[in-house]
Design a protein around this motif. Sequence first.
Motif, PDB file in Angstrom:
ATOM      1  N   ALA A  56      47.048  31.000  39.280  1.00 49.47           N
ATOM      2  CA  ALA A  56      46.104  31.482  40.293  1.00 49.47           C
ATOM      3  C   ALA A  56      46.596  32.777  40.923  1.00 49.47           C
ATOM      4  O   ALA A  56      45.800  33.710  41.166  1.00 49.47           O
ATOM      5  CB  ALA A  56      45.890  30.411  41.360  1.00 49.47           C
ATOM      6  N   CYS A  57      47.897  32.866  41.172  1.00 55.44           N
ATOM      7  CA  CYS A  57      48.450  34.110  41.737  1.00 55.44           C
ATOM      8  C   CYS A  57      48.300  35.264  40.762  1.00 55.44           C
ATOM      9  O   CYS A  57      47.946  36.389  41.153  1.00 55.44           O
ATOM     10  CB  CYS A  57      49.919  33.907  42.101  1.00 55.44           C
ATOM     11  SG  CYS A  57      50.196  32.811  43.506  1.00 55.44           S
ATOM     12  N   THR A  60      44.635  36.360  40.684  1.00 56.41           N
ATOM     13  CA  THR A  60      44.308  37.138  41.886  1.00 56.41           C
ATOM     14  C   THR A  60      44.887  38.546  41.801  1.00 56.41           C
ATOM     15  O   THR A  60      44.219  39.535  42.125  1.00 56.41           O
ATOM     16  CB  THR A  60      44.837  36.426  43.128  1.00 56.41           C
ATOM     17  OG1 THR A  60      44.280  35.104  43.186  1.00 56.41           O
ATOM     18  CG2 THR A  60      44.471  37.179  44.396  1.00 56.41           C
ATOM     19  N   ALA A  64      42.884  42.193  41.723  1.00 62.79           N
ATOM     20  CA  ALA A  64      43.208  43.268  42.662  1.00 62.79           C
ATOM     21  C   ALA A  64      43.633  44.536  41.939  1.00 62.79           C
ATOM     22  O   ALA A  64      43.253  45.652  42.328  1.00 62.79           O
ATOM     23  CB  ALA A  64      44.313  42.805  43.611  1.00 62.79           C
ATOM     24  N   THR A 149      39.410  37.933  34.214  1.00 61.56           N
ATOM     25  CA  THR A 149      40.497  36.965  34.090  1.00 61.56           C
ATOM     26  C   THR A 149      41.589  37.420  33.123  1.00 61.56           C
ATOM     27  O   THR A 149      42.699  36.876  33.162  1.00 61.56           O
ATOM     28  CB  THR A 149      39.977  35.598  33.611  1.00 61.56           C
ATOM     29  OG1 THR A 149      39.326  35.759  32.340  1.00 61.56           O
ATOM     30  CG2 THR A 149      39.003  35.011  34.612  1.00 61.56           C
TER      31      THR A 149
END
Length: 649
Positions: A56-57, A60, A64, A149
């Motif tokens: 998940a990190c 993210t 970004a 993703t």
Amino acid sequence: MGHVGDGDGDQFGPGETGVLEPSRPAAPAWAAGAAGAARRGLAVRSPVLRQLALLACYLTAGIAATWPRAAYLTGKVPAVRDVSSYVWDLWWVARQVAHLGNPWFTHQMAAPAGMQLGFDTTMPLAGLVMAPVTLAFGPACSFFLLTITMPGLLCYVMYRAARLWLRPPGAIAAGALFGLSSMLAWQDWYHLNIAIGALTLPMTVEAAVRLRRRPGRGPGIILGLTLGASVLINQETAVMAVGLAALILAPWLARRPAVARLAPVSAAVLVAAAVASPQLIAMARQAGEGGAAAPPAALARGYGLYGAQLPGLFGPSPRVADFGLPGLAALYQYRQPAEGVPTFGLMLTVLAAAGLAVSWRRGSAWLLALLWLGCAALALGTTLYAGHREYVPLAAAWHGARVSLALPYTWLIRIPGLSALREADRLALPGLVPAALLAGSAVDWLRSRARPLMVAALALAVLEAGWAGIPHRGTMLTALPALDRPIAADHSGSIVVDIPFGLRGGIPLYGSAISPRPLLLATADGHPRAISYSSWVPAPTAATIAAHPFYRRLVAAQHGRRSSPAQRAAARQDASGLDIGWVLAWYRLRPAVRRYLTETGFRFSYRADGVSVYRPAAYRPAAPAPQLPGATRASRDRLRARVARRSRN
């Protein structure tokens, strides 16, 4: 190279046995609170939850680092032909999966000739995986999900490979330096097939190393599945993955070619061939029909265009310009900014060199450094560009092109089957894997000896992470309902001719450069297109299209040439036989093209979304039969027949 992990780096924490205990009497409140804290502690120590949190990190961070890519979920994509072709590819594979059809041949492009897609960027495996999303929400949605993703997934697979050598901090850093590199983030923006294919590079390294450490049928099958999948995603990165596997396994086999080692490697080869067989058969068929041939001179001219430059290959990423450092970004140079960002980045280079320095006693560190520098040397192409000057050491002529015999890429492309690797800069991609591993080793060393320096180095690396798109490229809408609604309502399956008209993408080329928007429109209305955009324009397809007088004279009109009366008559007759129902002019037509459409039987119909639409002059919209209250069925049939006769007349 630091701590050698068990491959996962995840073990049960103290007291975690995994055994269910019998039920006990209710505990007091304070004990319940302590039990809750203990359960939360177990959750934190859970290997699965830790891996999900890390993923998940990474996801993210990937969103970004490639912002504003995720903002395009509102229905926009970069205005690039490659991007629209990936949306079309996802649509085409899902459509063929739903109809149990062959995704390696299509009549939806270069109609009515159709074309082989064995050497195209069709990404059949990605299209298959995303087919449920494509069929439910459309190909643009699948494209968005893949692109936003992909950086995070690239980080994670690199982390998994790095855990074979490094402690968690170094492996996490290696994953981020790989997946968030500008080199890969740029590919995610504009060359999705290469970004997805790059997933298999760390996966191949991990699978091959596991096979070396624990030879057996299982690891061999996993390696074979990885290599076979790479062929079904992108053949260019598949060549790189096979090369990495060979470099890892060949010395191991040569030292002691025992049956215990040969058997799992043979299993890997067989599984890879079986998984990749549909793509390999399609490629062999296209090559057998002459659809993968190109003049050697045309290939040779292209080899010199896409070589990486020095010192930019090891210098700062141009990404730093987005953080107010244009002077530093100017150190990076590349002659083909529309083809990639071939740079490892300054901080990755520094950390990789530091990793070699702290691990110099280990032979594996030197092997990783040789692999990194070898990939960098291949990425330079057939001539050496340093600064603004070109150098050709040991110059020679090859098919009319000037090449350097001192550069390894000059020899690589002479190997049978590798001449199609036209973009030398992409060969830097496998070099990211050893560079990230060396950099992760430096991070592990700094963490235990100079933690502030490690934090500073990683903070500077953030300035080179990701990519934000090429500003002048702009975006385009994924749907144009005002323009496409009448076309989608036409279920005749007639051909749509888009102007500019051409068969483009790879080599050889035919006609003019096409607009990036028609293939997006084709996924909505389902009509076959006369244009095409593919990695390779099959010679038989181009010959069939050129044999049609209408297409041949349209290309001539696009170049300002007029047709003779006999040529116009042949083109008009050919157009009527081609079943062309729509002609879309995406830009303002040249007078010669407008005159040609009139001469071949087309007239202006309407204009929407900035596009002019022409229809065959003989076309008449069918008038709806009036509904008379109380009329009998026979009278209604007679009335419909009279309306139909008037429409024909």
